[in-house]
Design an enzyme around this catalytic site. Structure first.
Site, short mmCIF file in Angstrom:
data_model
loop_
_atom_site.label_atom_id
_atom_site.label_comp_id
_atom_site.label_asym_id
_atom_site.label_seq_id
_atom_site.Cartn_x
_atom_site.Cartn_y
_atom_site.Cartn_z
N GLU A 28 102.85 134.62 4.78
CA GLU A 28 103.82 135.65 5.17
C GLU A 28 103.17 137.04 5.18
OE1 GLU A 28 106.66 134.16 2.15
OE2 GLU A 28 108.16 134.62 3.66
N SER A 65 87.31 144.53 1.65
CA SER A 65 88.05 143.29 1.87
C SER A 65 87.44 142.58 3.07
CB SER A 65 89.53 143.61 2.11
OG SER A 65 90.27 142.44 2.18
N LYS A 69 86.11 130.06 0.31
CA LYS A 69 86.82 131.28 -0.11
C LYS A 69 87.64 130.92 -1.35
CE LYS A 69 89.62 135.09 1.60
NZ LYS A 69 90.62 135.09 0.50
N ARG A 106 88.39 144.58 -8.63
CA ARG A 106 88.18 145.32 -7.38
C ARG A 106 89.13 146.50 -7.26
NH1 ARG A 106 88.75 142.24 -1.75
NH2 ARG A 106 90.91 142.16 -2.43
N GLU A 124 83.99 136.22 -7.90
CA GLU A 124 85.41 135.88 -8.02
C GLU A 124 85.63 135.18 -9.35
OE1 GLU A 124 88.86 136.12 -5.31
OE2 GLU A 124 86.80 136.81 -5.16
N CYS A 182 123.12 115.75 -23.92
CA CYS A 182 121.97 115.06 -23.34
C CYS A 182 122.42 114.19 -22.17
CB CYS A 182 121.28 114.21 -24.40
SG CYS A 182 119.92 113.21 -23.73
N CYS A 191 121.75 110.31 -23.47
CA CYS A 191 122.42 109.66 -24.61
C CYS A 191 123.72 110.32 -25.02
CB CYS A 191 121.46 109.60 -25.81
SG CYS A 191 121.13 111.22 -26.56
#
Length: 676
Positions: free
Chosen positions: A36, A84, A118, A139, A174, A412, A415
């Site tokens: 995204e 970058s 990467k 960074r 990294e 529960c 039980c």
């Protein structure tokens, strides 16, 4: 689109991307997926190219990330900027990258490239002067990062001293969390009802930003290095002419380098490597979100230079996003072997990374509150660590108002016993709960525990239903006539299962401790306990103080283990297992030759440091990472660090590696070769 419409959308995108940069780089807590984010950045780039008058020097397309919070760790200005990478998402975009190189250099390709995985982690910069590590930093925004030296030094493969290097040197790499460590960490956090990490990158970033390095040290971080800042030209003058050779140079100097790098010629050659690695992606021990393609010849880097944001000689060729949208249809609650109740989301089935996904863990109450997830929500799912289906985020913009909050049961679901709430964790306290029994036996028989092959979930259910077993000790009382006649269980299958059960008796104390599910005891801690105490009888009589001496045991865990060890029901279970012939001695027996002594190690030894630590612990010693007045001996290897100065200041005795082995021989009567 008019210019004014474009201006409005560009401003919206810049604000949105800056916000998500802050979430990603500073808080290490992104709200959106990488795919995204890439879509937003790509839309902004396209608008800026279509409307050049809207370009701005402070646009996120020309910047790396967000500045770090000044209040967290000391800001450090990098001697040379950390850039970058621009992204390619298909072969056409990769070819366009090569065409840009051809135009800039004024000659036709194909060119030679180095292709590297990467690794999806946190970028760091190590700064050395005269071969000594001065600091390590994140960074940040590419110009200013955060100093995280002490936390980086908990990664055992990072060199503190170097030989034969430029006077001033920057090494870039990294920091990442292996998938296995990530899954183990989330399991521990989930068990405590704490907030879990969404992916290995977030886990690595969060672990590296811990204020207490002791917490970082327990997280299993690793590092890989691939580039130089300062010092690159001097290294070139020594004859290192390619990126491929530079990776070899880094390995020679003692830096961990991800071994799976390759050479390729032209975009088509890179594509062949990319497709091959894409198929093998899930066999990697770490998360990789693509490959990094670098022009191999270093001399060409200077000719090509950099844009405001990224090098012109390298590009990230991203793997396709493996995320899907689906709906949360319902939530059911499962009971684990410790009685902890876990919510499980029922999804509209989606196909993800080669398999159908219809269920997803929702972990605990903290996780549900943080996501604000509701029944009926549309969600974005992926496989955490490439293994476990998990919700990345809730698509709240698609809510209709008909979604329902998730209600926790008061009793529960298996039980009917009333649940207890401990912080954010809900538990069934009923010792006879059938779900707890099932999960306890399933865990006991699992591969990393007693490894009873053939004892699957369906068979465990049938054994419990027929009353043939009530707990794990009953497995060792099973006879062939008990098994023959059960569904899908013939005489041969019964014989095979009984043989597997018999063989499991010989697994040793460390596997048994893990199999019994002591609170907080995973594989590593089970080994440490077995090495420290040597047999079950000694462990059963352990004091709180003795448990606290064991590596990886904190006070809360020690108290929980002690409570279990003193529990009459647990002791009775151990007694019955012993009567059945289950071995309760450590495979690697501990000892008391070094009991009461505390060792610290500094510098490089002839044997792997972890091997020496394990040997000392096996002989009863405590091994710590820092020197104090309680330290008995500091073991000093080649190129020792600051621990030696501190030991001298405190008057702590020091031993060379050879002197250590002489001490062990005097205490045990055996040479080091016999002990290791």
């Amino acid at each position: 689109m008019t210019l004014e419409e474009a201006r409005k959308r560009v401003n919206e995108l810049r604000d949105l991307i800056r916000y998500h940069n802050y979430r990603y780089y500073v808080l290490a807590d992104p709200e959106i997926s990488d795919a995204e984010y890439d879509r937003l950045l790509r839309e902004l780039k396209e608008l800026e190219e279509r409307f050049p008058e809207l370009k701005s020097p402070d646009s996120p397309t020309l910047q790396v990330g967000a500045r770090p919070l000044e209040a967290t760790f000391r800001p450090v200005r990098h001697p040379t900027r950390m850039y970058s990478l621009d992204n390619a998402f298909n072969l056409d975009e990769l070819k366009a990258f090569e065409e840009r190189i051809e135009r800039a250099l004024g000659r036709k390709g194909p060119f030679a490239y180095t292709v590297e995985h990467k690794v999806d982690g946190l970028s760091v910069n190590l700064y050395y002067e005269e071969g000594v590590l001065v600091y390590g930093a994140t960074r940040g925004d590419g110009e200013v990062g955060e100093e995280v030296t002490q936390n980086l030094l908990t990664i055992p493969t990072i060199p503190r001293r170097l030989k034969g290097v430029p006077e001033r040197l920057e090494v870039r790499g990294e920091v990442y969390m292996p998938i296995e460590a990530f899954l183990r960490l989330n399991e521990e956090l989930e068990e405590r009802g704490e907030r879990i990490f969404k992916n290995p990158r977030n886990a690595a970033a969060g672990s590296l930003r811990q204020k207490d390095p002791r917490i970082t040290a327990k997280r299993g971080l690793r590092a890989t290095f691939y580039a130089l800042g300062l010092g690159l030209e001097e290294v070139e003058r020594e004859g290192v002419a390619t990126q491929f050779a530079l990776l070899h140079w880094l390995k020679e100097k003692g830096f961990p380098v991800e071994h799976g790098y390759a050479r390729a010629v032209g975009a088509e050659g890179v594509e062949a490597v990319y497709q091959d690695w894409l198929k093998k992606r899930r066999a990697l021990p770490f998360e990789a979100d693509g490959v990094v393609v670098k022009l191999d010849e270093l001399a060409l880097w200077r000719e090509l230079g950099y844009t405001a944001r990224a090098p012109r000689f390298a590009i990230a060729y991203k793997f396709p996003a493996e995320e899907k949208e689906t709906r949360l249809l319902d939530v059911v609650f499962q009971v684990g072997r410790t009685g902890r109740v876990t919510p499980v989301g029922i999804l509209e089935p989606v196909f993800l990374e080669g398999s159908e996904v219809s269920r997803v863990t929702l972990h605990n109450e903290s996780y549900i509150e943080e996501l604000d997830i509701r029944i009926g929500d549309w969600v974005l799912v992926h496989k955490a660590g490439g293994v476990i289906p998990e919700v990345l985020r809730v698509l709240k913009e698609r809510r209709t108002g008909e979604e329902r909050p998730i209600r926790w049961p008061e009793t529960c679901p298996e039980c009917g016993h009333r649940l207890l709430k401990e912080g954010k964790v809900h538990r069934c306290p009923n010792p006879l709960c059938p779900a707890k029994r099932f999960e306890a036996i399933r865990h006991f028989a699992s591969r990393k525990a007693m490894d009873i092959q053939g004892l699957g979930e369906k068979l465990i259910e049938r054994l419990l239903e027929k009353g043939l077993v009530k707990d794990v000790a009953d497995l060792y009382r099973l006879r062939k006539e008990d098994l023959v006649g059960l569904e899908r269980m013939g005489e041969k299958s019964a014989q095979n299962l009984l043989r597997q059960i018999e063989e499991s008796k010989k697994r040793g104390l460390e596997r048994l401790l893990y199999a019994l599910g002591l609170p907080g005891v995973g594989e590593v801690l089970a080994r440490n306990l077995a090495a420290r105490f040597g047999n079950m009888d000694r462990l059963l009589e352990a004091s709180l103080e003795e448990l606290l001496e064991v590596e990886e045991v904190g006070e809360l865990t020690a108290r929980a283990i002690l409570e279990t060890l003193k529990d009459p029901a647990f002791r009775d279970l151990v007694r019955r297992l012993k009567e059945a012939g289950v071995e309760m001695e450590a495979k690697e027996k501990g000892g008391e030759a070094l009991k009461g002594l505390t060792f610290v190690i500094t510098g490089e030894l002839s044997r792997p440091r972890e091997e020496v630590k394990a040997l000392l612990r096996r002989l009863g010693a405590k091994v710590t990472d820092s020197v104090s007045r309680k330290t008995s001996y500091l073991v000093v290897g080649e190129n020792p660090g600051s621990k030696l100065e501190k030991a001298r200041a405190l008057g702590v005795p020091t031993l060379t590696e050879e002197e250590l082995y002489r001490l062990l021989e005097a205490r045990t009567g055996k040479k080091a070769e016999e002990l290791v």
